[in-house]
Design a protein around this motif. Sequence first.
Motif, PDB file in Angstrom:
ATOM      1  N   LYS A 127      -6.469   1.976   6.517  1.00  0.00           N
ATOM      2  CA  LYS A 127      -5.142   1.783   5.827  1.00  0.00           C
ATOM      3  C   LYS A 127      -4.746   0.350   6.277  1.00  0.00           C
ATOM      4  O   LYS A 127      -5.189  -0.071   7.504  1.00  0.00           O
ATOM      5  CB  LYS A 127      -4.290   2.676   6.165  1.00  0.00           C
ATOM      6  CG  LYS A 127      -4.502   4.153   5.585  1.00  0.00           C
ATOM      7  CD  LYS A 127      -3.460   5.036   5.985  1.00  0.00           C
ATOM      8  CE  LYS A 127      -3.522   6.428   5.314  1.00  0.00           C
ATOM      9  NZ  LYS A 127      -2.571   7.502   5.570  1.00  0.00           N
TER      10      LYS A 127
ATOM     11  N   ILE B 189       0.560   4.250  -2.436  1.00  0.00           N
ATOM     12  CA  ILE B 189       0.454   5.811  -1.829  1.00  0.00           C
ATOM     13  C   ILE B 189       1.524   6.655  -2.716  1.00  0.00           C
ATOM     14  O   ILE B 189       1.011   7.760  -3.058  1.00  0.00           O
ATOM     15  CB  ILE B 189       0.441   5.858  -0.395  1.00  0.00           C
ATOM     16  CG1 ILE B 189      -0.835   5.083   0.095  1.00  0.00           C
ATOM     17  CG2 ILE B 189       0.654   7.118  -0.146  1.00  0.00           C
ATOM     18  CD1 ILE B 189      -0.593   4.856   1.477  1.00  0.00           C
ATOM     19  N   ASP B 190       2.568   6.138  -2.838  1.00  0.00           N
ATOM     20  CA  ASP B 190       3.496   7.154  -3.765  1.00  0.00           C
ATOM     21  C   ASP B 190       3.151   7.359  -4.979  1.00  0.00           C
ATOM     22  O   ASP B 190       3.387   8.395  -5.621  1.00  0.00           O
ATOM     23  CB  ASP B 190       4.856   6.245  -3.720  1.00  0.00           C
ATOM     24  CG  ASP B 190       5.482   5.949  -2.475  1.00  0.00           C
ATOM     25  OD1 ASP B 190       5.369   6.746  -1.307  1.00  0.00           O
ATOM     26  OD2 ASP B 190       6.556   5.224  -2.175  1.00  0.00           O
ATOM     27  N   HIS B 191       2.359   6.450  -5.699  1.00  0.00           N
ATOM     28  CA  HIS B 191       1.852   6.676  -6.678  1.00  0.00           C
ATOM     29  C   HIS B 191       0.486   7.568  -6.695  1.00  0.00           C
ATOM     30  O   HIS B 191       0.201   8.681  -7.674  1.00  0.00           O
ATOM     31  CB  HIS B 191       1.289   5.281  -7.559  1.00  0.00           C
ATOM     32  CG  HIS B 191       0.465   5.601  -8.819  1.00  0.00           C
ATOM     33  ND1 HIS B 191       1.115   6.120  -9.954  1.00  0.00           N
ATOM     34  CD2 HIS B 191      -1.032   5.255  -8.978  1.00  0.00           C
ATOM     35  CE1 HIS B 191      -0.105   6.039 -10.948  1.00  0.00           C
ATOM     36  NE2 HIS B 191      -1.166   5.518 -10.360  1.00  0.00           N
ATOM     37  N   ASN B 192      -0.201   7.550  -5.812  1.00  0.00           N
ATOM     38  CA  ASN B 192      -1.464   8.394  -5.413  1.00  0.00           C
ATOM     39  C   ASN B 192      -1.698   8.385  -4.100  1.00  0.00           C
ATOM     40  O   ASN B 192      -2.026   7.269  -3.445  1.00  0.00           O
ATOM     41  CB  ASN B 192      -2.674   7.857  -6.229  1.00  0.00           C
ATOM     42  CG  ASN B 192      -3.947   8.631  -6.077  1.00  0.00           C
ATOM     43  OD1 ASN B 192      -4.085   9.467  -5.224  1.00  0.00           O
ATOM     44  ND2 ASN B 192      -5.067   8.635  -7.072  1.00  0.00           N
ATOM     45  N   ASP B 193      -1.596   9.604  -3.385  1.00  0.00           N
ATOM     46  CA  ASP B 193      -1.689   9.824  -2.155  1.00  0.00           C
ATOM     47  C   ASP B 193      -3.003   9.343  -1.548  1.00  0.00           C
ATOM     48  O   ASP B 193      -3.274   9.360  -0.382  1.00  0.00           O
ATOM     49  CB  ASP B 193      -1.225  10.989  -1.644  1.00  0.00           C
ATOM     50  CG  ASP B 193      -1.870  12.251  -2.110  1.00  0.00           C
ATOM     51  OD1 ASP B 193      -2.945  11.945  -2.611  1.00  0.00           O
ATOM     52  OD2 ASP B 193      -1.413  13.349  -2.010  1.00  0.00           O
ATOM     53  N   ARG B 194      -4.098   9.201  -2.070  1.00  0.00           N
ATOM     54  CA  ARG B 194      -5.402   8.638  -1.788  1.00  0.00           C
ATOM     55  C   ARG B 194      -5.480   7.309  -1.953  1.00  0.00           C
ATOM     56  O   ARG B 194      -6.476   6.839  -1.647  1.00  0.00           O
ATOM     57  CB  ARG B 194      -6.399   9.666  -2.480  1.00  0.00           C
ATOM     58  CG  ARG B 194      -6.235  11.250  -2.401  1.00  0.00           C
ATOM     59  CD  ARG B 194      -7.725  11.639  -3.101  1.00  0.00           C
ATOM     60  NE  ARG B 194      -8.934  11.503  -2.201  1.00  0.00           N
ATOM     61  CZ  ARG B 194      -9.498  10.728  -2.603  1.00  0.00           C
ATOM     62  NH1 ARG B 194      -9.623  10.136  -3.790  1.00  0.00           N
ATOM     63  NH2 ARG B 194     -10.879  10.359  -2.010  1.00  0.00           N
ATOM     64  N   SER B 195      -4.649   6.702  -2.413  1.00  0.00           N
ATOM     65  CA  SER B 195      -4.635   5.212  -2.693  1.00  0.00           C
ATOM     66  C   SER B 195      -4.881   4.462  -1.519  1.00  0.00           C
ATOM     67  O   SER B 195      -4.249   4.747  -0.440  1.00  0.00           O
ATOM     68  CB  SER B 195      -3.450   4.600  -3.202  1.00  0.00           C
ATOM     69  OG  SER B 195      -3.354   5.276  -4.560  1.00  0.00           O
ATOM     70  N   ARG B 196      -5.923   3.536  -1.504  1.00  0.00           N
ATOM     71  CA  ARG B 196      -6.067   2.379  -0.574  1.00  0.00           C
ATOM     72  C   ARG B 196      -5.789   0.815  -1.481  1.00  0.00           C
ATOM     73  O   ARG B 196      -6.147   0.844  -2.634  1.00  0.00           O
ATOM     74  CB  ARG B 196      -7.424   2.288  -0.055  1.00  0.00           C
ATOM     75  CG  ARG B 196      -7.457   3.675   0.831  1.00  0.00           C
ATOM     76  CD  ARG B 196      -6.913   3.547   2.254  1.00  0.00           C
ATOM     77  NE  ARG B 196      -7.224   4.614   3.044  1.00  0.00           N
ATOM     78  CZ  ARG B 196      -6.454   5.750   3.039  1.00  0.00           C
ATOM     79  NH1 ARG B 196      -5.486   5.968   2.203  1.00  0.00           N
ATOM     80  NH2 ARG B 196      -6.918   6.605   3.872  1.00  0.00           N
TER      81      ARG B 196
ATOM     82  N   GLU C 224       0.795  -1.304   0.182  1.00  0.00           N
ATOM     83  CA  GLU C 224       0.111   0.256  -0.144  1.00  0.00           C
ATOM     84  C   GLU C 224       0.731   1.256  -0.073  1.00  0.00           C
ATOM     85  O   GLU C 224       0.376   2.077  -0.793  1.00  0.00           O
ATOM     86  CB  GLU C 224      -1.088   0.323   1.283  1.00  0.00           C
ATOM     87  CG  GLU C 224      -1.971   1.201   0.978  1.00  0.00           C
ATOM     88  CD  GLU C 224      -2.970   1.123   2.188  1.00  0.00           C
ATOM     89  OE1 GLU C 224      -4.125   0.731   2.022  1.00  0.00           O
ATOM     90  OE2 GLU C 224      -2.591   1.401   3.563  1.00  0.00           O
ATOM     91  N   ASN C 225       1.925   1.237   0.566  1.00  0.00           N
ATOM     92  CA  ASN C 225       2.736   2.437   0.784  1.00  0.00           C
ATOM     93  C   ASN C 225       3.213   2.882  -0.646  1.00  0.00           C
ATOM     94  O   ASN C 225       3.460   3.904  -0.797  1.00  0.00           O
ATOM     95  CB  ASN C 225       4.120   2.255   1.850  1.00  0.00           C
ATOM     96  CG  ASN C 225       3.589   2.225   3.179  1.00  0.00           C
ATOM     97  OD1 ASN C 225       2.510   2.671   3.429  1.00  0.00           O
ATOM     98  ND2 ASN C 225       4.567   1.697   3.941  1.00  0.00           N
ATOM     99  N   ARG C 226       3.510   1.822  -1.390  1.00  0.00           N
ATOM    100  CA  ARG C 226       4.114   1.916  -2.791  1.00  0.00           C
ATOM    101  C   ARG C 226       2.945   2.641  -3.713  1.00  0.00           C
ATOM    102  O   ARG C 226       3.017   3.456  -4.473  1.00  0.00           O
ATOM    103  CB  ARG C 226       4.629   0.603  -3.340  1.00  0.00           C
ATOM    104  CG  ARG C 226       6.009   0.121  -2.758  1.00  0.00           C
ATOM    105  CD  ARG C 226       6.342  -1.129  -3.235  1.00  0.00           C
ATOM    106  NE  ARG C 226       7.615  -1.668  -2.883  1.00  0.00           N
ATOM    107  CZ  ARG C 226       8.272  -1.683  -1.695  1.00  0.00           C
ATOM    108  NH1 ARG C 226       7.393  -1.314  -0.655  1.00  0.00           N
ATOM    109  NH2 ARG C 226       9.483  -2.052  -1.798  1.00  0.00           N
TER     110      ARG C 226
END
Length: 341
Positions: free
Chosen positions: A70, A30-37, A26-28
């Motif tokens: 998260k 989030i690096d792509h899109n900070d709203r990611s889950r 998930e951290n990776r």
Amino acid sequence: MKANILSLDSGGIRAIATAKILVEIENRLIDHNDRSRLTDYFDLVAATGMSAIIAAMLTLPDQNGRPIYKAQDILNFFLNEGTKIFDVSLWKKLSSIGGLTDEKYSATYLDKVLNQYFDSAMLANTTTAVMITAYDIRNRAARIFATTDTRIEGRNFQIKDICRASMATPSYFEPAKIKSATDTPYTFIDGGLFAANPGMTAYAEARRINFAEYTDNEYKPVNPGAESMFFISIGTGQVKKPYYYEDAKDWGNIQWLKPIIDITNTSNIETNHFILNEIFKTCSVPDDYIRMSPELVQVSSHFDDTSESNIKAILDSSDIFISQHKELLDNVANKLISFSK
């Protein structure tokens, strides 16, 4: 575009290892899109046993339909609540003779924490398709709780009840007596007895789903085969305790109880991985099936060992796995992003 499938093994408190790996993925993202889950990228999440809580927390929606938790929240859950779920009072230890004459643990705290986290949330409303296993001991049938089946009358359940059902390991927790949304009663025990690795049941479930319709994405596959899946299977690591002929040859029912559960779980995990690996070998991209399970170092073979030293060993083993597989984790994140566009 492919259907992204996530399958999570059972493993008791070793679900900490699964949660650690999911945090890294998930951290990776989030690096792509900070709203990611995570569930923005997975189209189906399958789980059994204690990992049912992971699947449920990953897909629990807020009032806007977004995932509440998260992956880090899930890891914190196991670190904070795990010792309490597997806590046995002196009275319970004595009255059950260590689990020989009654279940080893009271489900009081487990029920309390499931209610606290999931309240009255229903399977039908998960943010992503979910599949969780349990076994119906009254009707003698394996049960697959699937979000995609909740349109059928009697197939919708409260999420907390599904988690309780999937975690009801015989001799550890009493069976789960729950009701469907139509008030039909059922009695379930641990789904890990037949799907400790739910990979093949997840594969079969994915084959049934019209992902284009379910995800409202016309580019997603319909009733996909392996060629149209990106399949991630995450294990909790295995601690293979050896059993020797000299000891086992004279065992009776009581002596065989725990070894049988241990052996059944391990062999189920291995067999499901073998079958899935062979299926994906026939595809043009066999690497679209990825199995991740850390090698456990100095970790107890007991899935309910929540001692400080054992939890530290699980965390340490997970960190070693992650540090050794950074490229693989990068690849997983990149493929999830690619197959979700």
